[in-house]
Design a protein around this motif. Structure first.
Motif, PDB file in Angstrom:
ATOM      1  N   MET B 367      -5.082  -6.823 -10.363  1.00  0.00           N
ATOM      2  CA  MET B 367      -5.478  -7.928 -10.418  1.00  0.00           C
ATOM      3  C   MET B 367      -6.507  -8.615 -11.334  1.00  0.00           C
ATOM      4  O   MET B 367      -6.261  -9.511 -12.379  1.00  0.00           O
ATOM      5  CB  MET B 367      -5.362  -7.941  -8.864  1.00  0.00           C
ATOM      6  CG  MET B 367      -4.402  -8.736  -8.041  1.00  0.00           C
ATOM      7  SD  MET B 367      -3.712 -10.606  -8.359  1.00  0.00           S
ATOM      8  CE  MET B 367      -5.364 -11.618  -8.072  1.00  0.00           C
ATOM      9  N   ASP B 368      -7.134  -7.279 -11.382  1.00  0.00           N
ATOM     10  CA  ASP B 368      -8.578  -7.559 -12.945  1.00  0.00           C
ATOM     11  C   ASP B 368      -7.662  -7.634 -13.644  1.00  0.00           C
ATOM     12  O   ASP B 368      -8.460  -8.717 -14.887  1.00  0.00           O
ATOM     13  CB  ASP B 368      -9.863  -6.452 -12.960  1.00  0.00           C
ATOM     14  CG  ASP B 368     -10.387  -6.738 -11.155  1.00  0.00           C
ATOM     15  OD1 ASP B 368     -10.549  -7.994 -10.983  1.00  0.00           O
ATOM     16  OD2 ASP B 368     -10.549  -5.965 -10.741  1.00  0.00           O
ATOM     17  N   GLY B 370      -4.796  -8.152 -14.851  1.00  0.00           N
ATOM     18  CA  GLY B 370      -3.864  -8.989 -15.079  1.00  0.00           C
ATOM     19  C   GLY B 370      -4.921 -10.484 -15.375  1.00  0.00           C
ATOM     20  O   GLY B 370      -4.398 -11.546 -16.390  1.00  0.00           O
ATOM     21  N   LEU B 371      -5.677 -10.642 -15.004  1.00  0.00           N
ATOM     22  CA  LEU B 371      -7.073 -11.811 -14.598  1.00  0.00           C
ATOM     23  C   LEU B 371      -7.690 -11.866 -16.189  1.00  0.00           C
ATOM     24  O   LEU B 371      -8.331 -12.710 -16.400  1.00  0.00           O
ATOM     25  CB  LEU B 371      -7.685 -12.289 -13.730  1.00  0.00           C
ATOM     26  CG  LEU B 371      -6.562 -12.734 -12.940  1.00  0.00           C
ATOM     27  CD1 LEU B 371      -7.123 -12.528 -11.844  1.00  0.00           C
ATOM     28  CD2 LEU B 371      -5.947 -14.035 -13.026  1.00  0.00           C
ATOM     29  N   ASN B 372      -7.241 -10.393 -16.818  1.00  0.00           N
ATOM     30  CA  ASN B 372      -8.450  -9.999 -17.424  1.00  0.00           C
ATOM     31  C   ASN B 372      -9.749 -10.458 -17.437  1.00  0.00           C
ATOM     32  O   ASN B 372     -10.686 -10.730 -18.354  1.00  0.00           O
ATOM     33  CB  ASN B 372      -8.017 -11.318 -19.648  1.00  0.00           C
ATOM     34  CG  ASN B 372      -8.724 -10.495 -20.177  1.00  0.00           C
ATOM     35  OD1 ASN B 372      -8.536  -8.858 -20.726  1.00  0.00           O
ATOM     36  ND2 ASN B 372      -8.620 -11.259 -21.414  1.00  0.00           N
ATOM     37  N   ARG B 373     -10.334  -9.880 -16.538  1.00  0.00           N
ATOM     38  CA  ARG B 373     -11.590 -10.354 -15.870  1.00  0.00           C
ATOM     39  C   ARG B 373     -11.792  -8.574 -15.638  1.00  0.00           C
ATOM     40  O   ARG B 373     -11.908  -7.942 -16.701  1.00  0.00           O
ATOM     41  CB  ARG B 373     -11.072 -10.085 -13.835  1.00  0.00           C
ATOM     42  CG  ARG B 373     -12.424 -10.718 -13.541  1.00  0.00           C
ATOM     43  CD  ARG B 373     -11.514 -11.323 -11.954  1.00  0.00           C
ATOM     44  NE  ARG B 373     -11.476 -10.080 -11.371  1.00  0.00           N
ATOM     45  CZ  ARG B 373     -10.579 -10.953 -10.703  1.00  0.00           C
ATOM     46  NH1 ARG B 373     -10.273 -12.157  -9.574  1.00  0.00           N
ATOM     47  NH2 ARG B 373      -9.577 -10.441  -9.329  1.00  0.00           N
TER      48      ARG B 373
END
Lengths: 132, 395
Positions: B367-368, B370-373
């Motif tokens: 998720m991180d 994918g969201l470029n977090r």
């Protein structure tokens, strides 16, 4: 008269037990750095108030390195992990504790929480565990 | 002999432990072969003379018929050179360097090469060596009151802040005690003399270095007194358990595996694997999470303690400088997907790397990514009772 043999033997056993105790591996670190059990119920547990705050990530890391990220504060003493830091209260009511590298950390009450300030200037807010 | 090198920044990245290196331009001059030979003589790190000989011009030019004899002669020549290397010899080099803008808080300028993470590249025997200075910190800053600094700053602006850094040094060992330069063949040297000049050879500044030995002894690492987040080895298991329960909550114990290090009977854990992203797990680890694993012997004495905590993103230089300030000169520094600093004697691999190690590692889930977090960081501190481990291994 025959000398009593049992007494010296008992003394020797006591002495041996005492010496063995002195050389035991448990209880203390070397060089006078005392490791103690954190109090089971005395004092309060304090922790970094906003661990996800990026602005205080660096000072949180510094606190963690010294075991100050979660502490038991009992009177003037702070328990960082199993290290007791004997603090002193300054004139403003803040508690100043010495750290291993010669620096100090000052804990100042601030409302329901407190502010931890390293002698190098960095600060981070703490809250009492169980409070929001 | 002198040479002019460009500086290479090991460049600890802000969001990850990977190192980035910049291009290098050299004018030649420094006897890099001799520097490397002295390094090998001092550290005892072996040189593969056969490999070096095979890559030499003399061997490449030789016919197939003559090649074995030429290789043998080249190996013999290299062995003579290695035997003649003088560890007490000093070297001189010239490096293209910069002086920073004025730091108004600290009231100082600083010299780029002497900042942690920078090194001078040395190429010899077909491989790269990284030259670092153990006493760099003593000459890094150019302290100056604000009133004087204005005039010095005008001078620096006139020369584009570029200086030639002329250093006389001697090789003293291996590894970067500041922990900023990692990898193989890190040459540790001591600055004996240094001066900064402009391009016309006018002296700009002459720092006074402190002896490396005096600096390295400032905070000597002592495994007997070291703590990780306030915890030490050699304490009673029941005391550790009670403290952990108060500070972190539930503690569990289990029997150690039979194929682990001999003498370890019990494993004590808090929030096991709770600090790492694991595919399929419902709960996501968050900054502030703490995990701990302790290994205890048959007498219920703690012999190894490993604690990790999760943080929001922060720079690796913060990690490095804090660790070096608390634990002193770094014995070994490595980087790859994890940046690891270590201190004290080496220990059995089943227990750790050295008596103390500290690692800095990015941890993110899909998720991180994918969201470029930006990834959270996990800092792990691991202390092993090296004296006990050594005694136990010999039994």
């Amino acid at each position: 008269m025959k000398a009593p043999r049992e007494l010296p033997r008992a003394l020797a056993l006591i002495l041996a037990a005492a010496l063995a105790g002195c050389g035991s591996d448990g209880g203390r670190g070397g060089g006078g750095a005392e490791s103690v059990r954190a109090p089971a119920s005395a004092g309060d547990v304090w922790e970094i108030a906003r661990p996800a705050d990026r602005a205080t990530a660096a000072v949180s890391m510094l606190a963690y390195l010294h075991g100050l990220h979660v502490i038991v504060l009992d009177g003037e003493d702070a328990y960082a992990g199993m290290t007791r830091l004997r603090g002193e209260r300054d004139t403003d009511g803040a508690i100043v504790v010495p750290l291993a590298d010669g620096a100090t950390a000052t804990m100042t009450p601030e409302g329901d929480g407190m502010q931890l300030r390293f002698s190098t200037g960095e600060t981070v807010a703490f809250k009492k565990r169980g409070t929001s | 002999m002198t040479t002019r090198h460009s500086i290479v920044l090991a460049g600890l990245a802000v969001l990850g432990p990977a190192l980035a290196t910049a291009a290098v331009a050299q004018d030649g001059g420094l006897d890099e072969t001799q520097v490397a030979l002295v390094y090998h003589a001092i550290t005892g790190e072996p040189l593969d003379f056969e490999r070096i000989a095979q890559a030499s011009d003399a061997v490449r030019r030789a016919s197939n018929f003559d090649r074995p004899d030429v290789i043998a002669a080249e190996v013999a020549r290299l062995e003579r050179m290695a035997a003649a290397a003088d560890p007490s010899r000093s070297f001189q080099t010239r490096v293209n360097d910069n002086i920073s803008e004025y730091d108004h808080t600290r009231e100082q300028f600083s010299i780029t090469l002497f900042t942690p993470g920078y090194y001078v590249p040395v190429d010899a025997f077909g491989q790269r060596y990284q030259l670092v200075f153990a006493n760099a910190e003593s000459v890094r800053a150019i302290p100056m009151p604000k009133e004087e600094a204005r005039e010095f700053d005008i001078l620096l602006n006139r020369i584009g802040r570029r200086v030639t850094n002329e250093i006389r040094f001697r090789v003293t060992g291996q590894g970067d005690p500041a922990g900023g330069v990692t990898g193989a063949r890190v040459i540790q040297a001591e600055i004996l003399e240094v001066r900064l000049m402009d391009r016309n050879g006018n002296v700009v500044h002459v720092p006074t270095p402190t002896a490396a030995a005096a600096l390295l002894a400032t905070v000597p690492f002592d495994p007997a007194t070291a703590d990780v987040a306030g915890f030490r080895v050699g304490v009673k298991g029941k005391d550790l358990e009670a403290s952990l329960t108060r500070l972190y909550g539930e503690v569990s114990r289990r029997q150690a595996k039979s194929d682990g290090f001999p003498g370890i009977a019990t494993v004590m854990v808090v929030n096991e694997l709770g600090c790492r992203s694991i595919i399929g797990r419902r709960t996501k680890p968050k900054p502030g999470d703490v995990c701990l694993t302790a290994l205890l012997d048959e007498k219920d004495v703690v012999r190894s303690i490993r604690i990790e905590r999760r943080f929001p993103p922060f720079g690796s230089e913060v990690f490095r400088s804090a660790m070096a300030a608390k634990y002193g000169a770094v014995a070994d520094a490595r980087s790859g997907s994890i940046y690891v600093l270590s201190w004290g004697p080496e220990v059995d691999a089943r227990l750790g790397v050295r008596a103390l190690s500290a690692s800095y590692e990015a941890d993110s889930d899909f998720m991180d990514r994918g969201l470029n977090r930006a990834a959270d960081m996990v800092v792990t501190l691991h202390l092993v009772d090296a004296a006990w481990a050594s005694r136990t291994a010999q039994q």
